[in-house]
Design an enzyme around this catalytic site. Sequence first.
Site, PDB file in Angstrom:
ATOM      1  N   ASP A 121       0.824  -1.201   0.000  1.00  0.00           N
ATOM      2  CA  ASP A 121       0.000   0.000   0.000  1.00  0.00           C
ATOM      3  C   ASP A 121       0.868   1.265   0.000  1.00  0.00           C
ATOM      4  OD1 ASP A 121      -2.724   1.224   0.392  1.00  0.00           O
ATOM      5  OD2 ASP A 121      -1.762   1.978   2.208  1.00  0.00           O
TER       6      ASP A 121
ATOM      7  N   GLU B  10       0.845  -0.593  -5.152  1.00  0.00           N
ATOM      8  CA  GLU B  10      -0.170   0.411  -5.469  1.00  0.00           C
ATOM      9  C   GLU B  10       0.566   1.670  -5.910  1.00  0.00           C
ATOM     10  OE1 GLU B  10      -3.797   2.868  -3.278  1.00  0.00           O
ATOM     11  OE2 GLU B  10      -1.891   2.499  -2.277  1.00  0.00           O
TER      12      GLU B  10
END
Length: 572
Positions: free
Chosen positions: A231, A299
């Site tokens: 993330d 991401e």
Amino acid sequence: MKAQKIVISVLVALATVICGVFSLDKEWWKHASIYEIYLRSFKDSDGDGIGDIQGLISKLDYLVEIGVDTIYMTPFYPSAMADGGYDVTDYKGIYHEYGTMDDFDQLMKEIKSRDLYFIMDLVINHSSDEHEWFQKSIDKIDPYTNYYVWADPKGYDWNGTAIPPNNWFSVFTLMQEGTAWIWNEKRKQFYLHQCHPRQPDFNLRNEAVKKEIQDIMTFWLDKGVSGFRVDAPMMFMEDEQLRDNPPLKSIVTAWTVFEECERTINHPESYKFVNELNVFLRKYDRESGKPIQTALLGETYGPINQVVKYYGTKKFPAFHIPFNFLLQFLTTYQNARGLHDYLHTWLDKVPKGMTSNWVMGNHDQGRIAGNLNSEYNYILLAITTMLPGASTVYYGEELGLAANKLVSIKDIYNRFSHRTPMQWDDSRNAGFSTAEKPWTPLHPNYWHMNVQTQRTDINSTLNYFKDLMSLRKTDTMIYGDLKFYIISEWVLAFSRASKQTGYIIVMNLGTETEPMDWPIEMNHFSITLTVVASSPNSGYKKGFKIKTRGNYPLTSVLRPHSIVILSSSDIH
């Protein structure tokens, strides 16, 4: 002795062949078909209105049915739930509403029994402000004192209020106070939060923090996970001297922050940190004798020339797959030349030898069917699954689900509109839960837009998706060459071809019926092409034959926003 040498030679040759096959399987992520699940919304097993691990276990056979091979699940750690689970309070636990560690262990067993892979979210840019480490950092209890990014104020205003150390933005608070800094009265310093105010950023230059992260990864790897989706890596590192970002050139949005804030976004040291993660995983794989590579996905937002740097190089490996979100920002209709060029902005930048990928909607950016229209969803599903490399679809995309824009403004701000419950059937709550009300409202179209209804409809989006996934498993789709053809202003095609067989994917991007006039450069395909998959709106059925040349009218037609996939059994 001579016979012995012959036997040894044969064994060596056999071992070489076996190792070659094994190494191919080892890099499974290169052609993974990834299905993203927002666990809270997938399937509720205990009637509390919230999806959970046992609910997912009960639907694993559905994932096998539709042809995906990899599950990527958003965070299931214990959390303060200020940001839907991305504010972690314990990196080695299970959020109580989702189940127990025993449930997770069962999930891993059931996944492996179906030859599926499991990718989990690794949220290491920040934690929750309720995490024990942060609370101890506030109190300057070693070794946690510098686990997070703390800074003294630049000064104080006339009212005695501390002034943030610089002009850095938080993408979560752009329209409010804007600053990425929160004052902590107890510690008398600011902490950095590039995301939610309750998500303090880790100090990833701290070696003790790096060791904590490696320990977290080892914990889950030992439980059998196949990979990590990392993330917010573009926020990992920021300017160590805390210098101001240059003034933004355009209106302040999350995207301009991603593009222009060079002191905080895609900092050179962020790439180095991802390399360290990769090196650690390769070491784990070797020492544990793991039969596959642990996949590392990221991401990655920002300009494409910055995103592709996250691939790294052979000598400096980083992400196996930095997510390509190009399709999620396709909000206007393109003609054939426009879409061709749009796709090539990514294809032309992927480093040689690296794995490409395409991503449909996700838990942050919404659903593509809502950006354009439900018919265009057919085209984008084919692009995502038929182009080379890995593909990622968000749960419900295989049904053509759109965001529920009828939810409250507060819920839209929290991105609940595209995290609505999965629609399994036409019963109350769409078969998602037996609760009186699920945790967030369903889309009102669930009475007909659901798995049960679409399973039995030969013209459904679900059955079209299954056809795509079946084709995706062929050697030609995995290893075949890619070539584009601009057939007319509104008709774009691309082919995936090997020496013997080929597939031609033809799309009508316009709003009117368009002819398919086959160009000369496609004459190396068979004279007769067979429909092997088609969007429900195309008017073509599997098995239909199309002639591409000869002494007879050649023109076939495609309806607006439709797509047909043709096979050629002979290529010369």
